[in-house]
Design a protein around this motif. Structure first.
Motif: not given
Length: 79
Positions: A39, A10, A13-14, A20, A41, A16-18
């Motif tokens: 990612a 979590r 992902k928070d 996996e 990014s 680096l939203p893109d």
């Protein structure tokens, strides 16, 4: 105090939203994990910079709540 794999995922992902994110508890103790983060990014970043991005996402928990993490980062094939 150990961290849950879901909490690690979590936090990443928070930040680096893109991304996996796949987290594995290596010993079943909640202290030793492997993280695989893919990612877009990360594109154009060195491996060290990619790892720094993940460690920043963990907000200072490395070395405290999270004792050890084997980290693998990469850019998606189609990034």
């Amino acid at each position: 105090m150990a961290m849950e794999a879901s909490e690690i995922a979590r936090l990443i992902k928070d930040a680096l939203p893109d991304a996996e994110v796949r987290i594995e508890d290596l010993r079943g103790d909640g202290d030793h994990y492997a993280a695989h983060v893919i990612a877009a990014s990360f594109k154009g970043k060195t491996r060290v910079q990619q790892h720094q991005m993940v460690y920043q996402a963990l907000r200072g928990r490395m070395g405290g709540e999270l004792h050890a993490m084997a980290l693998q980062t990469s850019v998606p094939d189609k990034a």
